[in-house]
Design a protein around this motif. Structure first.
Motif, PDB file in Angstrom:
ATOM      1  N   LEU A  39       0.833  -1.211   0.000  1.00 51.10           N
ATOM      2  CA  LEU A  39       0.000   0.000   0.000  1.00 51.10           C
ATOM      3  C   LEU A  39       0.865   1.258   0.000  1.00 51.10           C
ATOM      4  CD1 LEU A  39      -2.772  -1.134   2.500  1.00 51.10           C
ATOM      5  CD2 LEU A  39      -3.062  -0.691   0.046  1.00 51.10           C
ATOM      6  N   SER A  43       0.826   4.059  -2.929  1.00 42.94           N
ATOM      7  CA  SER A  43       0.471   5.452  -2.644  1.00 42.94           C
ATOM      8  C   SER A  43       1.591   6.415  -3.020  1.00 42.94           C
ATOM      9  CB  SER A  43       0.078   5.624  -1.173  1.00 42.94           C
ATOM     10  OG  SER A  43       1.200   5.451  -0.343  1.00 42.94           O
ATOM     11  N   HIS A  51      -6.910   5.595  -3.025  1.00 45.37           N
ATOM     12  CA  HIS A  51      -6.481   4.624  -2.013  1.00 45.37           C
ATOM     13  C   HIS A  51      -6.866   3.230  -2.485  1.00 45.37           C
ATOM     14  CE1 HIS A  51      -5.262   7.142   1.328  1.00 45.37           C
ATOM     15  NE2 HIS A  51      -6.340   7.875   1.199  1.00 45.37           N
ATOM     16  N   ARG A  53      -7.455  -0.837  -0.827  1.00 45.62           N
ATOM     17  CA  ARG A  53      -7.684  -1.605   0.401  1.00 45.62           C
ATOM     18  C   ARG A  53      -7.430  -3.075   0.126  1.00 45.62           C
ATOM     19  NH1 ARG A  53     -13.561  -0.588   2.307  1.00 45.62           N
ATOM     20  NH2 ARG A  53     -13.113  -2.541   3.338  1.00 45.62           N
ATOM     21  N   LYS A  85      -6.278   9.612  -3.202  1.00 46.95           N
ATOM     22  CA  LYS A  85      -4.988   9.524  -2.532  1.00 46.95           C
ATOM     23  C   LYS A  85      -4.649  10.894  -1.942  1.00 46.95           C
ATOM     24  CE  LYS A  85      -1.107   9.475  -4.919  1.00 46.95           C
ATOM     25  NZ  LYS A  85      -0.043   9.028  -5.830  1.00 46.95           N
ATOM     26  N   PRO A  92      -8.466   4.691   6.248  1.00 45.98           N
ATOM     27  CA  PRO A  92      -8.617   4.306   4.837  1.00 45.98           C
ATOM     28  C   PRO A  92      -9.373   2.990   4.665  1.00 45.98           C
ATOM     29  CG  PRO A  92      -6.344   4.914   5.309  1.00 45.98           C
ATOM     30  CD  PRO A  92      -7.082   4.900   6.614  1.00 45.98           C
ATOM     31  N   CYS A  95     -12.922   3.425   3.452  1.00 43.83           N
ATOM     32  CA  CYS A  95     -13.226   3.945   2.118  1.00 43.83           C
ATOM     33  C   CYS A  95     -14.005   2.895   1.335  1.00 43.83           C
ATOM     34  CB  CYS A  95     -11.936   4.276   1.365  1.00 43.83           C
ATOM     35  SG  CYS A  95     -11.049   5.693   2.017  1.00 43.83           S
TER      36      CYS A  95
END
Length: 166
Positions: A39, A43, A51, A53, A85, A92, A95
């Motif tokens: 992640l 990012s 973002h 997940r 982002k 997060p 989201c």
């Protein structure tokens, strides 16, 4: 009217409890660290605008090599979310997923000592949109992780499968 209210409350309770069963939270901490590496890498990439997940594990394996040293391999999917982002989202993991983008197929392998990721050998992270993943890339991932564990004198990382998630 009272029955409708009870039904609404029950539906809310089911949704709340389902949210608490987030797949990321179900991962052991040692595997969360690898997901976090992926992640972090995504990012920091300029071409990534949202973002991601954790969605689910495809394969996990680890080798205990003694003295609290382990080699971990984790193959998993990340799913894009609707959160941009760089937003100041407090969590997060809350989201909402978006379904108009492909999954990100990730493989990570790394060495831990006392449950901390070691910098040597350098952790390996490879993520690519699922439709773009080729058989050659899969082979390269596998070979890289095998070499990582052989370089230290440990048995091959991918030979020991701890768990496979479907």
């Amino acid at each position: 009217m009272a029955a409708a209210l009870v039904l609404l409350v029950c539906a809310g309770a089911v949704l709340y409890s389902a949210e608490a069963q987030d797949p990321y939270n179900e991962l052991p901490d040692s595997y969360k660290k690898g997901v976090d590496l992926a992640l972090e890498q995504l990012s920091s990439h300029t071409g990534v605008h949202h973002h991601f997940r954790f969605l689910r594990s495809l394969e996990k394996s680890e080798i205990e090599s003694g003295f609290r040293v382990r080699y971990l391999y984790h193959h998993f999917y990340l799913k894009p979310t609707r959160c941009a982002k760089g937003t100041t989202e407090s969590d997060p993991q809350r989201c909402p997923f978006r379904n108009d983008r492909p999954l990100m197929d990730c493989a990570v392998c790394y060495k831990t000592a006392d449950d901390l990721i070691e910098l040597s050998p350098r952790p390996y992270v490879h993520c690519i949109q699922k439709p773009r993943l080729t058989e050659e890339m899969r082979t390269t991932r596998t070979e890289h992780c095998r070499k990582m564990s052989y370089n230290s004198g440990a048995p091959t990382l991918l030979a020991v499968s701890v768990a496979k998630n479907k």
